[in-house]
Design a protein around this motif. Structure first.
Motif, mmCIF file in Angstrom:
data_model
loop_
_atom_site.group_PDB
_atom_site.id
_atom_site.type_symbol
_atom_site.label_atom_id
_atom_site.label_comp_id
_atom_site.label_asym_id
_atom_site.label_seq_id
_atom_site.Cartn_x
_atom_site.Cartn_y
_atom_site.Cartn_z
ATOM 1 N N LEU A 150 -3.700 -8.393 -13.285
ATOM 2 C CA LEU A 150 -4.336 -9.702 -13.429
ATOM 3 C C LEU A 150 -5.781 -9.553 -13.903
ATOM 4 C CD1 LEU A 150 -2.963 -11.637 -10.312
ATOM 5 C CD2 LEU A 150 -2.209 -11.753 -12.697
ATOM 6 N N VAL A 151 -6.442 -8.509 -13.459
ATOM 7 C CA VAL A 151 -7.804 -8.253 -13.944
ATOM 8 C C VAL A 151 -7.762 -7.889 -15.421
ATOM 9 C CG1 VAL A 151 -9.880 -6.851 -13.631
ATOM 10 C CG2 VAL A 151 -8.501 -7.493 -11.647
ATOM 11 N N ASP A 152 -6.739 -7.133 -15.808
ATOM 12 C CA ASP A 152 -6.593 -6.759 -17.211
ATOM 13 C C ASP A 152 -6.350 -7.974 -18.106
ATOM 14 O OD1 ASP A 152 -6.913 -4.102 -16.533
ATOM 15 O OD2 ASP A 152 -4.750 -3.744 -16.325
ATOM 16 N N ALA A 153 -5.827 -9.062 -17.530
ATOM 17 C CA ALA A 153 -5.548 -10.266 -18.328
ATOM 18 C C ALA A 153 -6.816 -11.055 -18.644
ATOM 19 C CB ALA A 153 -4.549 -11.155 -17.591
ATOM 20 N N VAL A 180 -15.644 -3.223 -15.530
ATOM 21 C CA VAL A 180 -16.602 -3.178 -14.418
ATOM 22 C C VAL A 180 -16.017 -3.846 -13.184
ATOM 23 C CG1 VAL A 180 -18.856 -3.997 -13.623
ATOM 24 C CG2 VAL A 180 -18.606 -3.057 -15.930
ATOM 25 N N LEU A 181 -15.370 -4.979 -13.375
ATOM 26 C CA LEU A 181 -14.792 -5.700 -12.252
ATOM 27 C C LEU A 181 -13.647 -4.915 -11.619
ATOM 28 C CD1 LEU A 181 -14.706 -8.294 -10.573
ATOM 29 C CD2 LEU A 181 -13.202 -9.296 -12.315
ATOM 30 N N LEU A 182 -12.805 -4.303 -12.460
ATOM 31 C CA LEU A 182 -11.682 -3.529 -11.936
ATOM 32 C C LEU A 182 -12.176 -2.329 -11.133
ATOM 33 C CD1 LEU A 182 -8.628 -3.164 -11.819
ATOM 34 C CD2 LEU A 182 -8.769 -1.859 -13.954
ATOM 35 N N ASP A 183 -13.196 -1.661 -11.639
ATOM 36 C CA ASP A 183 -13.753 -0.510 -10.918
ATOM 37 C C ASP A 183 -14.343 -0.944 -9.578
ATOM 38 O OD1 ASP A 183 -14.716 2.371 -10.927
ATOM 39 O OD2 ASP A 183 -16.619 1.293 -10.713
ATOM 40 N N ALA A 184 -15.011 -2.066 -9.560
ATOM 41 C CA ALA A 184 -15.610 -2.550 -8.322
ATOM 42 C C ALA A 184 -14.539 -2.922 -7.299
ATOM 43 C CB ALA A 184 -16.503 -3.753 -8.616
ATOM 44 N N LEU A 185 -13.433 -3.520 -7.768
ATOM 45 C CA LEU A 185 -12.366 -3.906 -6.846
ATOM 46 C C LEU A 185 -11.633 -2.674 -6.304
ATOM 47 C CD1 LEU A 185 -10.889 -7.004 -8.729
ATOM 48 C CD2 LEU A 185 -12.294 -7.010 -6.656
ATOM 49 N N GLU A 186 -11.517 -1.637 -7.137
ATOM 50 C CA GLU A 186 -10.829 -0.419 -6.688
ATOM 51 C C GLU A 186 -11.664 0.376 -5.689
ATOM 52 O OE1 GLU A 186 -8.063 0.547 -10.631
ATOM 53 O OE2 GLU A 186 -10.031 1.508 -10.388
ATOM 54 N N THR A 187 -12.968 0.434 -5.914
ATOM 55 C CA THR A 187 -13.827 1.227 -5.039
ATOM 56 C C THR A 187 -14.433 0.416 -3.896
ATOM 57 O OG1 THR A 187 -15.779 0.788 -6.436
ATOM 58 C CG2 THR A 187 -14.429 2.716 -6.972
ATOM 59 N N ASP A 190 -5.523 -8.954 -2.354
ATOM 60 C CA ASP A 190 -4.785 -9.465 -1.200
ATOM 61 C C ASP A 190 -5.742 -10.238 -0.295
ATOM 62 O OD1 ASP A 190 -3.827 -8.812 1.881
ATOM 63 O OD2 ASP A 190 -2.164 -9.249 0.503
ATOM 64 N N ALA A 191 -5.384 -11.453 0.019
ATOM 65 C CA ALA A 191 -6.275 -12.306 0.794
ATOM 66 C C ALA A 191 -6.471 -11.804 2.215
ATOM 67 C CB ALA A 191 -5.725 -13.733 0.825
ATOM 68 N N THR A 192 -5.508 -11.063 2.736
ATOM 69 C CA THR A 192 -5.597 -10.588 4.126
ATOM 70 C C THR A 192 -6.375 -9.286 4.232
ATOM 71 O OG1 THR A 192 -3.459 -11.608 4.605
ATOM 72 C CG2 THR A 192 -4.289 -9.968 6.165
ATOM 73 N N SER A 193 -6.004 -8.300 3.401
ATOM 74 C CA SER A 193 -6.626 -6.981 3.497
ATOM 75 C C SER A 193 -7.837 -6.814 2.592
ATOM 76 C CB SER A 193 -5.591 -5.900 3.157
ATOM 77 O OG SER A 193 -5.150 -6.039 1.816
ATOM 78 N N GLY A 194 -7.928 -7.633 1.553
ATOM 79 C CA GLY A 194 -9.016 -7.499 0.590
ATOM 80 C C GLY A 194 -8.811 -6.377 -0.390
ATOM 81 N N GLU A 195 -7.619 -5.778 -0.408
ATOM 82 C CA GLU A 195 -7.331 -4.664 -1.309
ATOM 83 C C GLU A 195 -6.809 -5.164 -2.651
ATOM 84 O OE1 GLU A 195 -4.587 -2.132 0.624
ATOM 85 O OE2 GLU A 195 -6.009 -1.450 2.174
ATOM 86 N N LEU A 196 -7.037 -4.363 -3.683
ATOM 87 C CA LEU A 196 -6.545 -4.671 -5.023
ATOM 88 C C LEU A 196 -5.052 -4.399 -5.069
ATOM 89 C CD1 LEU A 196 -7.233 -5.453 -7.961
ATOM 90 C CD2 LEU A 196 -7.539 -3.006 -8.418
ATOM 91 N N VAL A 197 -4.252 -5.431 -5.250
ATOM 92 C CA VAL A 197 -2.803 -5.283 -5.242
ATOM 93 C C VAL A 197 -2.174 -5.599 -6.598
ATOM 94 C CG1 VAL A 197 -2.558 -5.693 -2.765
ATOM 95 C CG2 VAL A 197 -2.574 -7.641 -4.351
#
Length: 259
Positions: free
Chosen positions: A223-226, A97-104, A212-219
């Motif tokens: 780490l989410v998988d961990a 759920v968290l990974l999907d939210a960060l991607e979208t 990414d702290a600057t863009s807010g994008e999932l880079v």
């Protein structure tokens, strides 16, 4: 002829032997009537009284083990562990759920495990209070028995001393238990508790580094998988900590009144 017979002392029949001198009286102890026997030893201190009766405090009240507080402490620790196990069991779904939210970029709902984990904070506070009251009662009993159970109140403030608290708290428990708490249980409990907290803490922190702290994008999605493996790893260690803690509390509660 000269009479060499010694004169008879006054009051003695002629020819009779004079009475033997009286035996010297024993010196009386200060404050005692001459010739009176010395009193028995004074009443012993409460912790020195006969082992056939209950130990008593300075007011004569029987010393009792804080059994009810020990069960309250065990119950709160068990509730905290149960919450941790539930959160760990939901970690896989929460990570997805968290990974999907960060991607979208759409956070339609929060992970269920995250919401449940919020309950751990008040339960942990209750455990802290129960521990302080329980250890404080044992400390009072040891003081009444004539012991000096280490640093005063360490069961309260020792938890907040960084790193050193990992030693202060077990040492404090060892002292208030009258050195009846087994060292192996103390070390095992604190070590497993620390490892479980470290694993769950890292698991909660790593997803934030995936963005990414600057863009807010999932880079760094790995780490989410961990998150899930770390939470799963913390679960058995948390159970081990609880088992050792229960053994430690029960042993210390029942044995701390032993001389």
């Amino acid at each position: 002829m000269t009479d060499n017979t010694e004169p008879t002392p006054p009051g003695i029949i002629p020819g009779a032997q004079p009475p033997a001198p009286p035996a010297p009286a024993s010196a009386s102890a200060p404050g005692l009537i001459p010739g009176a026997a010395a009193p028995a030893d004074a009443t012993p201190a409460p912790w020195q009284q006969s082992t056939t009766g209950p130990l008593r405090d300075a007011r004569g009240n029987p010393l009792t083990a804080p059994t009810s507080l020990s069960w309250a402490l065990i119950g709160s620790a068990g509730a905290y562990t149960l919450i941790g196990l539930v959160v760990a069991s939901l970690a896989g779904n929460d990570a997805a759920v968290l990974l999907d939210a960060l991607e979208t970029g759409e956070f339609a709902s929060l992970p269920v495990g995250l919401l449940i984990s919020l309950l751990s904070t008040p339960v942990l506070i209750l455990s802290f209070i129960a521990y302080g009251l329980w250890a404080g009662r044992m400390r009072g009993n040891r003081v009444a028995m004539g012991d000096k159970p280490g640093l005063a109140g360490v069961e309260w403030w020792g938890w907040f001393v960084p790193l050193v608290g990992l030693v202060l708290v077990p040492m404090g428990l060892r002292r208030v238990s009258g050195h009846k708490a087994p060292v192996g249980l103390l070390v095992g409990w604190m070590a497993s508790w620390t490892v479980a907290q470290a694993l769950s803490g890292i698991a909660g922190a790593v997803p934030s580094f995936a963005i990414d702290a600057t863009s807010g994008e999932l880079v760094r999605p790995e780490l989410v998988d961990a998150y899930a493996p770390l939470m799963w790893a913390s679960a058995p260690v948390l159970v081990l900590a609880l088992v050792l803690f229960v053994l430690l509390i029960r042993r210390s509660t029942t044995a701390h009144l032993e001389p």
